[in-house]
Design an enzyme around this catalytic site. Structure first.
Site, PDB file in Angstrom:
ATOM      1  N   CYS A 101       0.817  -1.223   0.000  1.00  0.00           N
ATOM      2  CA  CYS A 101       0.000   0.000   0.000  1.00  0.00           C
ATOM      3  C   CYS A 101       0.848   1.270   0.000  1.00  0.00           C
ATOM      4  CB  CYS A 101      -0.978  -0.003   1.161  1.00  0.00           C
ATOM      5  SG  CYS A 101      -0.212   0.045   2.795  1.00  0.00           S
ATOM      6  N   HIS A 153      -1.842   1.065   7.151  1.00  0.00           N
ATOM      7  CA  HIS A 153      -2.387   0.971   5.790  1.00  0.00           C
ATOM      8  C   HIS A 153      -2.732   2.371   5.295  1.00  0.00           C
ATOM      9  CE1 HIS A 153      -3.953  -1.406   2.479  1.00  0.00           C
ATOM     10  NE2 HIS A 153      -4.991  -0.592   2.437  1.00  0.00           N
ATOM     11  N   HIS A 169      -5.615   1.383  -3.383  1.00  0.00           N
ATOM     12  CA  HIS A 169      -4.661   0.891  -2.397  1.00  0.00           C
ATOM     13  C   HIS A 169      -4.257  -0.522  -2.793  1.00  0.00           C
ATOM     14  CE1 HIS A 169      -7.907  -1.327   0.095  1.00  0.00           C
ATOM     15  NE2 HIS A 169      -8.474  -0.884  -1.011  1.00  0.00           N
TER      16      HIS A 169
END
Length: 197
Positions: A101, A153, A169
């Site tokens: 990510c 993340h 992502h």
């Protein structure tokens, strides 16, 4: 052996995008200085509008050689990030052979000569914190997806219309995809929005 493999894959899932791969580059530019009214300024260019967020340095600079509209830069970053859609997940990856990510976000911003930190939790110290109601395309969304209670993340907002926010992502299961913040998993894991440009 089966328990060990299960534990290994579970641990990999928990750390997902907390890559610590060293790219050998120094953080150079964060665009988007808060003005007196609290809104990001609109001009971008050499040594202009260097970020004032925590973790920023007055030595950080931008490599662009001419003034460019922030909206245009954001659109370029989004368009480039979308070219990686379908790329498989690879821990520490930053290429079409595989990426995580933070690798996706790092690479997309790097295309516009904007160097962000390589790890999602460090990216969350750059730019300015934005209220969810003010979210725009090009903003970064951060998540806590593990029990460690740390940001691990990051996604790049590609659409913010009619109350729905979509972001690109890289996930461990599906690689680079576009998801919605309306999905239960991402809604629960969501932490904050930051604007770098």
């Amino acid at each position: 052996m089966r328990k060990f493999l299960s534990f290994f894959f579970f641990a990999l899932f928990l750390i997902s995008c907390g890559s610590t791969k060293n790219t050998g580059k120094v953080s150079e530019a964060i665009i988007g200085k808060e003005t007196a009214k609290g809104k990001p300024s609109r001009r971008v260019g050499p040594n202009k509008n260097i970020a004032t967020s925590k973790g920023s340095s007055s030595k950080e600079k931008i490599e662009n050689t001419e003034d460019v509209k922030p909206k245009e830069i954001r659109e370029n970053i989004i368009d480039f990030a979308k070219t990686f859609e379908g790329t498989r997940y690879k821990f520490g990856g930053t290429t079409e052979a595989g990426m995580d990510c933070s690798g996706l976000v790092f690479t997309a911003f790097q295309k516009e000569n904007i160097t962000l930190p390589r790890i999602s939790r460090d990216m969350a110290t750059k730019g300015i914190l934005i209220s969810f109601k003010d979210i725009e395309e090009g903003d970064l969304v951060f998540f806590k997806t593990s029990s460690k209670n740390i940001i691990n993340h990051v996604g790049l907002v590609v659409e913010a219309k009619r109350g729905e926010v979509k972001f690109i992502h890289s996930t461990t299961r599906a690689g680079v995809i576009i998801s919605s913040l309306e999905e239960d998993y991402w809604k629960k894991a969501f932490v904050e929005v930051r604007r770098v440009i």
